[in-house]
Design a protein around this motif. Sequence first.
Motif: not given
Length: 84
Positions: A48, A77, A36, A55, A51-52, A39, A81
């Motif tokens: 982002k 996720a 978390e 997640l 990835a959210q 992210v 990055q």
Amino acid sequence: MLKKMFAAAAISAVCVSPAFAQADLICDQAGMTKLETDVSQITDSGKKEMAQKELAMAKEALAANDQEKCKSHMANAMKGQDPM
């Protein structure tokens, strides 16, 4: 001949490395907390958002005690990055 062997080794390494990366992921609350944080620090809005979503799916899998699915979503996720 030697070039073909190096090319085959490189292709194998690329295909196998995601499996090894997923193997060292730990799908637990501490892992989710770290993910978390990671992210939240992604600056690219598209990455982002992806990835959210991953997640959130990882959290659902953790709640369902589905470790493989959880690890898969955590790995996805984490891809947000990576500079692509």
